[in-house]
Design a protein around this motif. Structure first.
Motif, mmCIF file in Angstrom:
data_model
loop_
_atom_site.group_PDB
_atom_site.id
_atom_site.type_symbol
_atom_site.label_atom_id
_atom_site.label_comp_id
_atom_site.label_asym_id
_atom_site.label_seq_id
_atom_site.Cartn_x
_atom_site.Cartn_y
_atom_site.Cartn_z
ATOM 1 N N ASN A 107 10.569 13.010 -19.316
ATOM 2 C CA ASN A 107 11.047 14.283 -18.766
ATOM 3 C C ASN A 107 10.293 14.709 -17.511
ATOM 4 O OD1 ASN A 107 12.883 14.502 -20.879
ATOM 5 N ND2 ASN A 107 11.500 15.729 -22.123
ATOM 6 N N ASP A 108 9.133 14.111 -17.274
ATOM 7 C CA ASP A 108 8.321 14.453 -16.113
ATOM 8 C C ASP A 108 8.510 13.485 -14.947
ATOM 9 O OD1 ASP A 108 6.906 16.740 -17.337
ATOM 10 O OD2 ASP A 108 6.172 15.184 -18.698
ATOM 11 N N VAL A 109 9.418 12.539 -15.099
ATOM 12 C CA VAL A 109 9.725 11.617 -13.999
ATOM 13 C C VAL A 109 10.590 12.371 -12.997
ATOM 14 C CG1 VAL A 109 10.877 9.466 -13.362
ATOM 15 C CG2 VAL A 109 9.557 9.593 -15.489
ATOM 16 N N ASN A 110 10.247 12.239 -11.716
ATOM 17 C CA ASN A 110 10.990 12.921 -10.658
ATOM 18 C C ASN A 110 11.098 12.008 -9.438
ATOM 19 O OD1 ASN A 110 8.540 13.205 -9.111
ATOM 20 N ND2 ASN A 110 7.998 14.935 -10.424
ATOM 21 N N GLU A 111 11.672 12.518 -8.379
ATOM 22 C CA GLU A 111 11.871 11.718 -7.163
ATOM 23 C C GLU A 111 10.548 11.199 -6.589
ATOM 24 O OE1 GLU A 111 14.746 10.668 -5.926
ATOM 25 O OE2 GLU A 111 15.822 11.716 -7.506
ATOM 26 N N ASP A 112 9.472 11.954 -6.774
ATOM 27 C CA ASP A 112 8.186 11.549 -6.210
ATOM 28 C C ASP A 112 7.503 10.424 -6.975
ATOM 29 O OD1 ASP A 112 8.419 13.459 -4.189
ATOM 30 O OD2 ASP A 112 7.431 15.003 -5.405
ATOM 31 N N ASN A 113 7.775 10.308 -8.276
ATOM 32 C CA ASN A 113 7.082 9.286 -9.058
ATOM 33 C C ASN A 113 8.015 8.243 -9.690
ATOM 34 O OD1 ASN A 113 8.163 10.588 -11.329
ATOM 35 N ND2 ASN A 113 6.296 11.744 -11.725
ATOM 36 N N ALA A 114 9.302 8.327 -9.407
ATOM 37 C CA ALA A 114 10.278 7.410 -10.013
ATOM 38 C C ALA A 114 9.975 5.944 -9.701
ATOM 39 C CB ALA A 114 11.688 7.759 -9.561
ATOM 40 N N HIS A 115 9.407 5.679 -8.546
ATOM 41 C CA HIS A 115 9.082 4.291 -8.183
ATOM 42 C C HIS A 115 8.101 3.664 -9.184
ATOM 43 C CE1 HIS A 115 5.707 6.517 -6.469
ATOM 44 N NE2 HIS A 115 5.048 5.375 -6.440
ATOM 45 N N LEU A 116 7.267 4.487 -9.816
ATOM 46 C CA LEU A 116 6.310 3.963 -10.784
ATOM 47 C C LEU A 116 7.007 3.438 -12.036
ATOM 48 C CD1 LEU A 116 3.561 6.712 -10.479
ATOM 49 C CD2 LEU A 116 3.482 4.372 -9.580
ATOM 50 N N VAL A 117 8.079 4.098 -12.442
ATOM 51 C CA VAL A 117 8.828 3.635 -13.607
ATOM 52 C C VAL A 117 9.463 2.280 -13.308
ATOM 53 C CG1 VAL A 117 10.719 4.151 -15.203
ATOM 54 C CG2 VAL A 117 9.229 5.994 -14.393
ATOM 55 N N GLY A 118 10.064 2.156 -12.150
ATOM 56 C CA GLY A 118 10.627 0.866 -11.752
ATOM 57 C C GLY A 118 9.567 -0.214 -11.709
ATOM 58 N N HIS A 119 8.385 0.140 -11.238
ATOM 59 C CA HIS A 119 7.285 -0.826 -11.167
ATOM 60 C C HIS A 119 6.891 -1.326 -12.558
ATOM 61 C CE1 HIS A 119 3.849 -2.865 -9.454
ATOM 62 N NE2 HIS A 119 3.097 -2.318 -10.398
ATOM 63 N N LEU A 120 6.925 -0.453 -13.561
ATOM 64 C CA LEU A 120 6.582 -0.877 -14.917
ATOM 65 C C LEU A 120 7.534 -1.973 -15.397
ATOM 66 C CD1 LEU A 120 5.833 2.546 -16.674
ATOM 67 C CD2 LEU A 120 4.238 1.030 -15.465
ATOM 68 N N TYR A 121 8.809 -1.857 -15.026
ATOM 69 C CA TYR A 121 9.794 -2.880 -15.406
ATOM 70 C C TYR A 121 9.566 -4.190 -14.653
ATOM 71 C CZ TYR A 121 12.330 0.275 -18.433
ATOM 72 O OH TYR A 121 12.662 1.117 -19.470
ATOM 73 N N VAL A 122 9.129 -4.105 -13.412
ATOM 74 C CA VAL A 122 8.787 -5.318 -12.656
ATOM 75 C C VAL A 122 7.609 -6.023 -13.331
ATOM 76 C CG1 VAL A 122 7.885 -6.183 -10.455
ATOM 77 C CG2 VAL A 122 9.715 -4.469 -10.472
ATOM 78 N N VAL A 123 6.614 -5.253 -13.736
ATOM 79 C CA VAL A 123 5.456 -5.822 -14.431
ATOM 80 C C VAL A 123 5.900 -6.457 -15.751
ATOM 81 C CG1 VAL A 123 3.266 -5.278 -15.583
ATOM 82 C CG2 VAL A 123 3.781 -4.299 -13.328
ATOM 83 N N ALA A 124 6.783 -5.806 -16.477
ATOM 84 C CA ALA A 124 7.289 -6.363 -17.741
ATOM 85 C C ALA A 124 7.938 -7.721 -17.505
ATOM 86 C CB ALA A 124 8.281 -5.395 -18.386
ATOM 87 N N SER A 125 8.723 -7.832 -16.474
ATOM 88 C CA SER A 125 9.375 -9.102 -16.144
ATOM 89 C C SER A 125 8.343 -10.183 -15.820
ATOM 90 C CB SER A 125 10.326 -8.892 -14.966
ATOM 91 O OG SER A 125 10.893 -10.107 -14.568
ATOM 92 N N LYS A 126 7.325 -9.822 -15.059
ATOM 93 C CA LYS A 126 6.249 -10.778 -14.732
ATOM 94 C C LYS A 126 5.537 -11.245 -15.997
ATOM 95 C CE LYS A 126 4.985 -8.967 -10.178
ATOM 96 N NZ LYS A 126 3.912 -8.330 -9.397
ATOM 97 N N LEU A 127 5.224 -10.307 -16.885
ATOM 98 C CA LEU A 127 4.522 -10.658 -18.116
ATOM 99 C C LEU A 127 5.393 -11.521 -19.024
ATOM 100 C CD1 LEU A 127 2.713 -7.280 -18.792
ATOM 101 C CD2 LEU A 127 1.634 -9.461 -18.170
ATOM 102 N N ALA A 128 6.688 -11.229 -19.094
ATOM 103 C CA ALA A 128 7.600 -12.043 -19.904
ATOM 104 C C ALA A 128 7.610 -13.485 -19.405
ATOM 105 C CB ALA A 128 9.002 -11.447 -19.876
ATOM 106 N N SER A 129 7.610 -13.663 -18.105
ATOM 107 C CA SER A 129 7.558 -15.019 -17.540
ATOM 108 C C SER A 129 6.207 -15.667 -17.815
ATOM 109 C CB SER A 129 7.822 -14.975 -16.038
ATOM 110 O OG SER A 129 9.148 -14.594 -15.796
ATOM 111 N N GLN A 130 5.152 -14.908 -17.599
ATOM 112 C CA GLN A 130 3.792 -15.425 -17.790
ATOM 113 C C GLN A 130 3.554 -15.854 -19.241
ATOM 114 O OE1 GLN A 130 0.600 -12.780 -16.427
ATOM 115 N NE2 GLN A 130 -0.614 -13.371 -18.185
#
Length: 121
Positions: free
Chosen positions: A52-75
């Motif tokens: 509920n606290d995700v907004n336009e200023d920090n939304a990029h961080l949520v996307g980054h968490l998914y990128v990290v998840a993908s990297k870890l799944a491959s690793q």
């Protein structure tokens, strides 16, 4: 200012964690109460209490968490077989630490629905 949480203390290395990934924006570590053979938590270093606290200023961080998840799944070698990503929000959603975090669960086939209850909403 966000509440000081267990995850804030892990970021600052005030309490130990089995860290498996870190970059300038995020940190990933093994869950101390795993719900699957592989259960990692991926958190932003910037404190965001809930979805509920995700907004336009920090939304990029949520996307980054998914990128990290993908990297870890491959690793870890389970990207092809599959895995589950879960982000809980508030008490009824199952959130216990009020610092946004992404659960990465893998190492077994996941059923759906994850929880069944005869009570309908």
């Amino acid at each position: 200012m966000a509440e000081d949480t267990l995850f804030s203390k892990i970021i600052r290395r005030e309490i130990p964690a089995d860290i498996v990934y870190e970059d300038e924006l995020s940190l990933a570590f093994k869950d101390i109460n795993p719900q699957a053979p592989v259960h990692l938590l991926i958190i932003p270093k910037q404190a965001i209490a809930t979805v509920n606290d995700v907004n336009e200023d920090n939304a990029h961080l949520v996307g980054h968490l998914y990128v990290v998840a993908s990297k870890l799944a491959s690793q870890y070698g389970f990207a092809k077989d599959g895995y589950r990503l879960v982000m809980n929000c508030n008490e009824d959603g199952g959130q216990t630490v009020y610092h946004l975090h992404l659960h990465l669960l893998a190492g077994k086939a996941m059923g759906w629905p994850p929880y069944t209850d005869k009570k309908k909403v």
